[in-house]
Design a protein around this motif. Structure first.
Motif, short mmCIF file in Angstrom:
data_model
loop_
_atom_site.label_atom_id
_atom_site.label_comp_id
_atom_site.label_asym_id
_atom_site.label_seq_id
_atom_site.Cartn_x
_atom_site.Cartn_y
_atom_site.Cartn_z
N ALA A 274 -43.03 28.28 33.72
CA ALA A 274 -42.43 27.25 34.54
C ALA A 274 -42.33 26.10 33.57
N ALA A 275 -43.36 25.68 32.82
CA ALA A 275 -43.68 24.59 32.18
C ALA A 275 -42.51 24.73 31.06
N PHE A 276 -42.52 26.03 30.38
CA PHE A 276 -41.27 26.25 29.18
C PHE A 276 -40.24 26.05 29.85
N ALA A 277 -39.91 26.48 30.84
CA ALA A 277 -38.55 26.40 31.67
C ALA A 277 -38.07 24.91 31.77
N ILE A 278 -39.06 24.24 32.26
CA ILE A 278 -38.93 22.88 32.48
C ILE A 278 -38.53 21.98 31.00
N SER A 279 -39.26 22.39 29.96
CA SER A 279 -39.04 21.61 28.80
C SER A 279 -37.67 22.16 28.15
N GLY A 280 -37.20 23.46 28.45
CA GLY A 280 -35.79 24.13 28.16
C GLY A 280 -34.87 23.29 28.74
N GLY A 281 -34.95 23.07 30.01
CA GLY A 281 -34.21 22.11 30.80
C GLY A 281 -33.60 21.00 30.12
N VAL A 282 -34.92 20.39 30.01
CA VAL A 282 -34.91 18.82 29.37
C VAL A 282 -34.17 18.87 28.14
N ALA A 283 -34.48 20.05 27.20
CA ALA A 283 -33.61 19.85 26.08
C ALA A 283 -32.25 20.12 26.06
N GLY A 284 -31.85 21.04 27.06
CA GLY A 284 -30.53 21.32 27.52
C GLY A 284 -29.91 19.85 27.94
N LEU A 285 -30.57 19.21 28.66
CA LEU A 285 -30.16 18.02 29.33
C LEU A 285 -29.69 17.10 28.22
N ALA A 286 -30.64 16.78 26.95
CA ALA A 286 -30.53 15.77 25.93
C ALA A 286 -29.29 16.48 25.14
N GLY A 287 -28.90 18.04 24.99
CA GLY A 287 -27.93 18.59 24.44
C GLY A 287 -26.49 18.41 24.93
N VAL A 288 -26.84 18.10 26.42
CA VAL A 288 -25.49 17.83 27.07
C VAL A 288 -24.95 16.63 26.63
N LEU A 289 -25.78 15.42 26.50
CA LEU A 289 -25.40 14.10 26.05
C LEU A 289 -25.11 14.27 24.60
N TYR A 290 -25.67 15.10 23.73
CA TYR A 290 -25.37 15.18 22.26
C TYR A 290 -24.09 15.54 22.05
N ALA A 291 -23.37 16.15 23.01
CA ALA A 291 -22.19 16.65 22.53
C ALA A 291 -20.98 15.66 22.50
N PRO A 292 -21.20 14.83 23.63
CA PRO A 292 -20.04 13.62 23.45
C PRO A 292 -20.33 12.60 22.76
N HIS A 293 -21.78 12.35 22.21
CA HIS A 293 -22.19 11.36 21.49
C HIS A 293 -21.86 11.46 19.86
N GLN A 294 -21.92 13.05 19.52
CA GLN A 294 -21.58 13.11 18.06
C GLN A 294 -19.95 13.66 18.18
N GLY A 295 -19.55 14.21 19.20
CA GLY A 295 -18.10 14.75 19.07
C GLY A 295 -17.74 15.92 18.25
N ILE A 296 -19.13 16.55 17.76
CA ILE A 296 -19.13 17.81 17.20
C ILE A 296 -20.32 18.51 17.28
N VAL A 297 -20.61 19.70 17.40
CA VAL A 297 -21.68 20.53 17.76
C VAL A 297 -21.66 21.53 16.75
#
Lengths: 580, 283
Positions: free
Chosen positions: A207-230
């Motif tokens: 569960a702790a790992f899942a939470i950390s994965g979700g937070v990382a995913g959330l950061a990734g969600v904003l990374y895509a529009p921020h950089q315009g490229i993945v």
């Protein structure tokens, strides 16, 4: 928490005011580092808090980024974008949880297996991102990702990032403060003991790992529009390794440290990477030094100073009624059966056809010479040793080849010969965990209410063992005798039906032994639970119990009252060193 | 028929090279319990030793002593400065060696550059064997590996030092009490392990691309083999190499390289789930 409330508000205000204090380009850069910092917070939850090290965290970040980029390119509009973003957080969270559940199932502690599996997954993700060019754009990446609708990427997106960071930090802070967070520390400190309280620790870690994965995913969600490229770099191993360095340097035990480390090294790297050739070598050196000499990182240096700003422990609402176990009527008829139990370790037969049954509550003692298999009998009953042959059952439930948390969930409590506690937690926190055993539900793990739980027995134990009232003392600083008493108290606070005590008086002074014996006798009388005690001291045996089991060479030698045992010729021969 | 022989030889070759790569880690992790995350980087240093010898225009064989000296000296330094303080703290060892691995990668990157380089084969050409032409270097390499394994096995079983190492692995305190210098013995074991990794790097250098990040793949495949085969036995090491190497070759041939990697990873996770102590565990 190392940081006081005032310091936190100041930090948040500084972040919001940053574009005016600096310029919008620097703020844009800072936005990226803050996103990486969010991922680092998740790493800190796993590594600093729970004690296992994810080496491939970029995988979850990159999955979030690719999913978010796909959604943004589809030009959906906010009504559909928000659920798409939720999916982009959930997918990495579920993936992380699934991997965690698979790997942690049999691996306790912080062994290297989990870390290397996550590293391999990150490298696999990199290969897939390169080869699945239809979805990800392959080596050149997913390009021309539009910004968030109605948000200017270079001006206002920064504030969205700060907002999301603040919210996710608050959520993570709550997770760490709640009982769930305290259980994670307990896993880091003594995972096996927690299992003997009925917690399935592999699931807590997953569960702790899942939470950390979700937070990382959330950061990734904003990374895509921020950089315009993945690009595949976003899931790859190199970013994963850097995230780890940033977390370590900033400080892996809190939530502000990882972000601070990311921002600091990020800006330094931007300034130095091109002019100073050995920059990355220097960073690697710093990482080694921090890991070996300064586990708290940068924030560890400041935490002592900052904690003086009144960041003290919050006072918790007390006196809330405990969630008591169901009725105790069944305790009058315990039913423990060992039927020709055999256990082997390599060529050695530890238990050799051990058979006995216990059908009366009260205190039963097991005696026998060293190596007779007394502790092994308890180990096989609680899933610590594999059952070779024969059958074990407790109240009709077969416990052959069980696992510690299942035995504990079936009402079996266990205290080891060497006191087993959570040394870095306070006495109060140790007791809290024992009170939660078999009582706390999944939802309650994330509420603050269980901190207020108390039971009648806790009051009684605090009277018997006054040191238990010094709640703020670190459990690791207690004397051996006090640790024995704390361990015993924790075992009985979980209110098991069957209490297994392995030499509870080992290492105690005469006075402490008397205290312990009185406590055992009183609690056994009150709770009607069944006690099985391994003991060498015959005076202790005599004062506690009228039913004695004698073990010798992995089997039962005699079984009866103390006077019957005294009269038994076989027992006398074994103890006086006669022939076998 | 030719196809079968070709696949058979490729399979034997892949198993043998994997066995060579994992051997160093099997010594360090299996015997000392030190999960050396820089294992792959020692293989990498071995490969760069071969590259340096080639660039200096010297015969290929000289790369072997160079790699053994470079890796042995670095291993000695690593053991002396970091590892020996951490033998009973596996998690810290793991972290520290990971940091050292990063340091070695970055150091090589600064010195030699990020780009791929290649080492020429000193034994070009093919040999006719069972009706097919097979690269001579690969055949020699297989023979060298098999000889090396046999020699090491006999030495470990028969020699006094082998017996001392076994004693130290089973009970370090008792071993020290009966007069075995465990500090020196573990240092020697560690240095030997990383030197073997460097040797593996030299031997493989002509067959692979040489670059600063090459070590990661070797670390992971070594680790997968140890997960499948279990720690501390030679038969586990050989079986693990066969299963992992075989799965990789077969799945890669049917689908592609990525699928092969995925298959190997799935097998390892399956083993961690079902047989956490490896294929020969008694449980």
């Amino acid at each position: 928490m190392a940081f006081s409330r005032a310091a936190k508000f100041t930090l948040a205000a500084l972040l919001i005011a940053f574009p005016w204090l600096s310029d919008s380009f620097t703020a844009y850069q800072l936005g990226l580092y803050l996103l990486y910092g969010m991922v680092a917070q998740g790493i800190a939850l796993c590594w600093g808090r729970t004690g296992f090290l994810p080496l491939g965290q970029a995988l979850f970040f990159g999955i979030g980024a690719y999913l978010s980029g796909t959604a943004l390119k589809a030009d959906l509009g906010w009504a559909l974008l928000l659920p798409a973003f939720a999916v982009a957080c959930l997918v990495p969270a579920l993936l992380a949880g699934f991997i965690g559940a698979l790997v942690f199932n049999r691996q306790t502690g912080s062994g290297p297996y989990f870390s290397l599996i996550t590293l391999a997954l990150s490298m696999l993700g990199f290969q897939l991102a390169n080869s699945l060019s239809g979805i990800t754009g392959g080596f050149n990446g997913m390009t021309a990702i539009p910004g968030l609708p109605g948000v200017d990427t270079y001006e206002t997106l920064y504030f969205v990032i700060v907002g999301v960071l603040v919210v996710s930090t608050l959520v993570l802070a709550h997770v760490m403060r709640a009982p769930f967070g305290q259980l994670l520390i307990a896993i880091r400190e003594n995972e096996e003991r927690l299992q003997f309280f009925g917690f399935r620790t592999s699931m807590l870690k997953a569960a702790a790992f899942a939470i950390s994965g979700g937070v990382a995913g959330l950061a990734g969600v904003l990374y895509a529009p921020h950089q315009g490229i993945v690009t595949p770099q976003a899931v790859g191993f190199v970013l994963s390794a850097e995230l780890l360095i940033w977390t370590a340097v900033g400080g892996r035990f809190g939530l502000i440290g990882p972000v601070a480390g990311t921002v600091l090294i990020g800006f330094m790297a931007a300034g130095l990477r091109d002019s100073f050739r050995y920059w990355e070598v220097a960073v690697a050196l710093v990482f080694i030094l921090v890991v070996l000499k300064m586990p708290g990182g940068i924030s560890g240096l400041f935490s002592a100073a900052l904690s003086r700003f009144g960041g003290g422990r919050e006072i918790r609402g007390a006196g809330i009624a405990p969630a008591m176990l169901a009725g105790k009527e069944h305790r009058d008829e315990p039913d423990l059966r060992f039927d020709t139990v055999g256990v082997s370790m390599g060529p050695v037969r530890i238990l050799n056809g051990l058979s006995f049954s216990i059908s009366r509550s009260g205190i039963h003692c097991i005696i026998g010479p060293n190596g007779a298999g007394k502790t092994s009998a308890l180990n096989v009953l609680t899933g610590r040793l594999p059952l070779g042959d024969g059958e074990i059952s407790w109240r009709g439930v077969s416990l052959g080849n069980t696992r510690p948390f299942i035995a504990a969930q079936n009402g079996i409590g266990r205290k080891f010969q060497v006191p087993s506690i959570f040394p870095e937690l306070s006495v109060r926190q140790n007791i809290e965990i024992a009170l939660w055993a078999n009582r706390i539900g999944t939802v309650e793990m994330f509420s603050m209410r269980p901190y207020g739980w108390t039971t009648q027995m806790l009051g009684e134990l605090e009277t018997r063992f006054p040191f238990l009232q010094q709640g703020d003392k670190t459990a690791g600083s207690l004397s051996v005798g006090q640790r024995q008493m704390l361990d015993f108290s924790m075992t009985v606070l979980a209110e098991p039906d069957l209490v297994l005590l392995d030499e509870p008086c080992a290492g105690l002074s005469t006075d402490e032994t008397r205290q312990m014996i009185e406590a055992i006798a009183a609690i056994a009388g009150e709770t009607k639970a069944t006690f099985i005690i391994i003991e060498h001291d015959m005076q202790v045996v005599e004062r506690l119990s009228d039913h004695v089991l004698v073990m010798h060479q992995g089997a039962l030698l005699a079984n009866g009252t103390m006077s019957e045992i005294r009269a038994n010729a076989d027992v006398a021969r074994v103890y006086s060193g006669g022939s076998k | 028929m030719d196809l079968v022989v070709t696949y058979g030889l490729n399979f034997a070759y892949s198993t043998a090279t994997l066995g060579l790569i994992v051997l160093g880690l099997a010594v360090v992790f299996g015997l000392l319990g030190v999960m050396n995350m820089a294992h792959g980087e020692f293989v990498m240093l071995g490969a760069y030793s071969a590259l340096m010898v080639q660039q200096a225009g010297l015969p290929f064989v000289l790369a072997i002593p160079l790699a053994v000296v470079v890796c042995g000296a670095l291993g000695w330094l690593m053991e002396w400065s970091v590892i020996r303080h951490l033998y009973r703290r596996p998690f810290d060892t793991f972290l520290a060696t990971w940091g050292i691995a990063i340091l070695m990668r970055k150091g090589v990157e600064v010195t030699f550059g990020r780009e791929y380089q290649s080492v020429d084969q000193s034994l070009p050409g093919t040999v006719s064997l069972l009706g097919i032409d097979y690269p001579a270097y690969r055949l020699v390499l297989m023979a060298v590996i098999v000889t090396m394994f046999a020699a090491l096995f006999v030495w470990y079983q028969r020699s006094n030092t082998g017996a001392r190492i076994k004693a130290m692995v089973q009970n370090p305190d008792l071993a020290a009490a009966v007069g075995i210098n465990t500090a020196r013995l573990s240092r020697a074991t560690f240095v030997t392990g990383v030197a073997i990794a460097g040797l593996a790097g030299v031997l493989l250098a002509p067959l692979v691309r040489v670059e600063p990040y090459m070590g990661l793949d070797y670390l992971l495949s070594s680790f997968f083999i140890l997960v499948v085969g279990g720690l501390g036995t030679l038969e586990g090491l050989v079986t693990g190499s066969t299963i992992i190497g075989g799965a990789d070759v077969v799945i890669s041939a049917i689908f592609d390289k990525t699928a092969g990697y995925l298959g190997v990873l799935a097998i390892s996770i399956l083993f961690l789930w079902l047989r956490p102590d490896g294929i020969f565990s008694r449980r």
